[in-house]
Design a protein around this motif. Structure first.
Motif, PDB file in Angstrom:
ATOM      1  N   ALA A 104       4.259   0.995   3.852  1.00  0.00           N
ATOM      2  CA  ALA A 104       3.520   1.657   4.923  1.00  0.00           C
ATOM      3  C   ALA A 104       2.092   1.144   5.059  1.00  0.00           C
ATOM      4  N   TRP A 105       1.431   0.823   3.947  1.00  0.00           N
ATOM      5  CA  TRP A 105       0.037   0.440   3.995  1.00  0.00           C
ATOM      6  C   TRP A 105      -0.171  -1.063   3.821  1.00  0.00           C
ATOM      7  N   ALA A 106       0.944  -1.850   3.743  1.00  0.00           N
ATOM      8  CA  ALA A 106       0.830  -3.265   3.412  1.00  0.00           C
ATOM      9  C   ALA A 106      -0.013  -4.024   4.419  1.00  0.00           C
ATOM     10  N   ARG A 107       0.260  -3.827   5.703  1.00  0.00           N
ATOM     11  CA  ARG A 107      -0.467  -4.570   6.718  1.00  0.00           C
ATOM     12  C   ARG A 107      -1.929  -4.145   6.788  1.00  0.00           C
ATOM     13  N   GLN A 108      -2.183  -2.903   6.433  1.00  0.00           N
ATOM     14  CA  GLN A 108      -3.561  -2.430   6.431  1.00  0.00           C
ATOM     15  C   GLN A 108      -4.351  -3.117   5.331  1.00  0.00           C
ATOM     16  N   TYR A 109      -3.733  -3.288   4.173  1.00  0.00           N
ATOM     17  CA  TYR A 109      -4.451  -3.854   3.036  1.00  0.00           C
ATOM     18  C   TYR A 109      -4.509  -5.378   3.107  1.00  0.00           C
ATOM     19  N   CYS A 110      -3.402  -6.012   3.461  1.00  0.00           N
ATOM     20  CA  CYS A 110      -3.311  -7.468   3.489  1.00  0.00           C
ATOM     21  C   CYS A 110      -3.159  -7.904   4.949  1.00  0.00           C
ATOM     22  N   GLN A 111      -4.272  -7.982   5.665  1.00  0.00           N
ATOM     23  CA  GLN A 111      -4.172  -8.194   7.105  1.00  0.00           C
ATOM     24  C   GLN A 111      -4.917  -9.418   7.617  1.00  0.00           C
ATOM     25  N   HIS A 112      -5.602 -10.149   6.736  1.00  0.00           N
ATOM     26  CA  HIS A 112      -6.403 -11.280   7.203  1.00  0.00           C
ATOM     27  C   HIS A 112      -6.079 -12.535   6.396  1.00  0.00           C
ATOM     28  N   PRO A 113      -4.950 -13.193   6.665  1.00  0.00           N
ATOM     29  CA  PRO A 113      -4.574 -14.366   5.881  1.00  0.00           C
ATOM     30  C   PRO A 113      -5.586 -15.505   5.927  1.00  0.00           C
ATOM     31  N   LYS A 114      -6.422 -15.551   6.970  1.00  0.00           N
ATOM     32  CA  LYS A 114      -7.417 -16.618   7.053  1.00  0.00           C
ATOM     33  C   LYS A 114      -8.773 -16.203   6.472  1.00  0.00           C
ATOM     34  N   ASP A 115      -8.863 -14.983   5.981  1.00  0.00           N
ATOM     35  CA  ASP A 115     -10.060 -14.533   5.280  1.00  0.00           C
ATOM     36  C   ASP A 115      -9.990 -15.077   3.848  1.00  0.00           C
ATOM     37  N   PRO A 116     -10.957 -15.921   3.428  1.00  0.00           N
ATOM     38  CA  PRO A 116     -10.879 -16.507   2.090  1.00  0.00           C
ATOM     39  C   PRO A 116     -10.770 -15.478   0.972  1.00  0.00           C
ATOM     40  N   THR A 117     -11.374 -14.307   1.161  1.00  0.00           N
ATOM     41  CA  THR A 117     -11.295 -13.301   0.103  1.00  0.00           C
ATOM     42  C   THR A 117      -9.871 -12.791  -0.076  1.00  0.00           C
TER      43      THR A 117
END
Length: 483
Positions: free
Chosen positions: A140-153
């Motif tokens: 349920a919260w996966a996309r909220q937590y891991c949502q920026h694949p191009k963010d280096p962090t």
């Protein structure tokens, strides 16, 4: 029973003896059935083999700093390797992380080959940024937590690794039993073909129903569909076990998710479950045995059971000879599932065996089905057109396992089949020339020239070691970071 030439009186005596003998044999058979396992024909004390198949972690991400293992190359505690981040132009070194939740990376066939990068082992970050994909299990919260694949962090988190304070039980098992540091995924691909390999030593597509000779090797094979629920025509290990009267069970954490669970199937295909289903049961792609034609032909589908039955069998001392255990999404360690929850789940299973009357005759194998996108520095050796894939953690736990031993043999999941075959099947392989059910597999994986032997991890002359019952929820240095 009637014996010619005997006097009538002797007939009665003979009949009485036969009846008594028959009764003794039947009673013995009943006891053997109740114990759940047959005697191992090769003379080892192993009567039960249990394979716990977790999800999506590389060896370096879990044991990269374990003493004596082929871990992350370092000098004075600082990694000497790094992986380029295409979006920033920086080269990122492996770093310690304590995050209980990590995002992982893509892990299908293309991502595996991209991460290996022709042996440079430096494509892990690029795989995340190029695909824009973390390879997440749908929670349920996966996309909220891991949502920026191009963010280096976030993209660079595939370089993070855990230490003994983060996963103390896994490291305790390694310290007290056996850690294998050259266990490679059997196939350069993702979870589904790995589960196929775990039970059959092959991954393929088959052209015709009920014709194993039409199967062809595939890195990304077709899964079951609603119209074709048994597409796996080639032979898997339960064909041999059933024929040899060796008991087996495939245990599913909270049972099996039904086809198309959580969403409407597209084009008749099974789907990954929606977020709300992650805790309910095992998805189809991790529950492959019902898709094999030989399991259905042998009428063995009832051997696929809810994991709750495992705990009952362990307590009663009636474990089957061979058991596989597949997790649901929450317990699996598949990102973004919590590492702590997966470790506790595995510990609960191992503790149940250690407390069981069957402990002194059991070998437990723990491994992970693919690398999950996480960094590993060892170049996979080439076995054939399908693999080997990227390295994964692997543990051996048994009262006969060598103490504190790091096994450097090259292995894949085929080693588990080889061990089962050697312990219970007189060394019979999944060999189309000799197994009684020919298929078109290109060669016998268990006999591969680089395949290690799990027998090397045991000392059957040693006094059986006592169990190492660990806290199910140990104190760890993991940080709660779920949003």
């Amino acid at each position: 029973m009637k014996e010619q030439g005997f006097r009538r009186g002797w007939r009665g005596v003979v009949c009485a003896i036969v009846v008594l003998a028959t009764g003794a044999v039947m009673a013995s058979a009943v006891r053997a059935n109740a114990q759940g396992a047959q005697s191992a024909p090769n003379g080892t004390p192993i009567r039960h083999i249990i394979i716990i198949f977790q999800e999506n972690r590389s060896f370096d991400s879990y044991f990269g700093t374990y003493p004596g293992a082929d871990g992350i190359p370092m000098r004075n505690g600082v990694p000497t390797v790094c992986v380029p981040d295409p979006d920033t132009g920086k080269c990122v070194k492996p770093y310690p992380t304590h995050d209980d939740v990590t995002c992982g990376g893509p892990h299908e066939a293309e991502a595996s080959l991209g991460a290996v990068a022709n042996g440079k082992m430096n494509g892990f970050i690029a795989a995340v940024e190029t695909t824009g994909n973390f390879g997440l299990y749908p929670m349920a919260w996966a996309r909220q937590y891991c949502q920026h694949p191009k963010d280096p962090t976030q993209a660079d988190q595939v370089m993070g690794y855990f230490n003994g304070g983060d996963i103390p039980n896994y490291w305790a098992y390694a310290k007290d039993f056996v850690l294998q540091d050259h266990m490679f995924e059997s196939v350069h691909s993702w979870s589904f073909p790995s589960h196929l390999f775990l039970v059959s030593a092959w991954s393929a597509n088959c052209g015709q129903a009920n014709n194993p000779m039409t199967c062809v090797s595939r890195l990304m094979p077709a899964d079951r569909t609603l119209k074709n629920p048994t597409p796996f025509q080639w032979t898997e290990i339960t064909w041999l076990l059933h024929r040899a009267h060796v008991s087996w069970v495939y245990y599913l954490d909270h049972g099996a998710l039904p086809p198309g669970s959580g969403r409407r199937p597209a084009a008749g295909r099974f789907q990954m479950p929606e977020a709300e289903d992650a805790v309910k049961g095992v998805p189809v792609i991790w529950n492959v045995l019902p898709g094999f034609t030989d399991v259905n032909e042998d009428q063995q589908t009832a051997n696929i059971e809810d994991l709750s039955r495992f705990f009952v069998a362990a307590k009663d001392g009636t474990l089957p000879s061979v058991a596989w255990i597949s997790p649901n999404g929450v317990d699996s360690e598949h990102p973004p599932a919590k590492v702590s929850v997966g470790q506790s789940y595995v510990t609960k299973i191992v503790n149940a065996v250690m407390k069981s009357p069957d402990w002194k005759s059991t070998a437990i194998f723990i491994t992970w089905d693919d690398w999950g996108g996480f960094y590993d520095h060892v170049v996979p050796p080439r076995a054939d057109s399908l693999g080997y894939g990227i390295r994964v953690p692997a543990l051996v736990i048994s009262p006969y396992a060598k103490r504190g031993y790091v096994d450097h043999q090259t292995m894949s999941y085929d080693a588990y089949l080889k061990f089962i075959e050697d312990v219970f099947l007189h060394g019979q392989r999944l060999d189309p020339k000799t197994d009684g059910r020919p298929d078109s597999r290109p060669y016998v994986r268990e006999n591969g020239p680089m395949a290690g032997d799990l027998m090397n991890d045991f000392d059957f002359s040693q006094r059986p070691r006592p169990p190492l019952v660990l806290p199910v929820d140990p104190k760890t240095t993991l940080v709660e970071n779920q949003p």
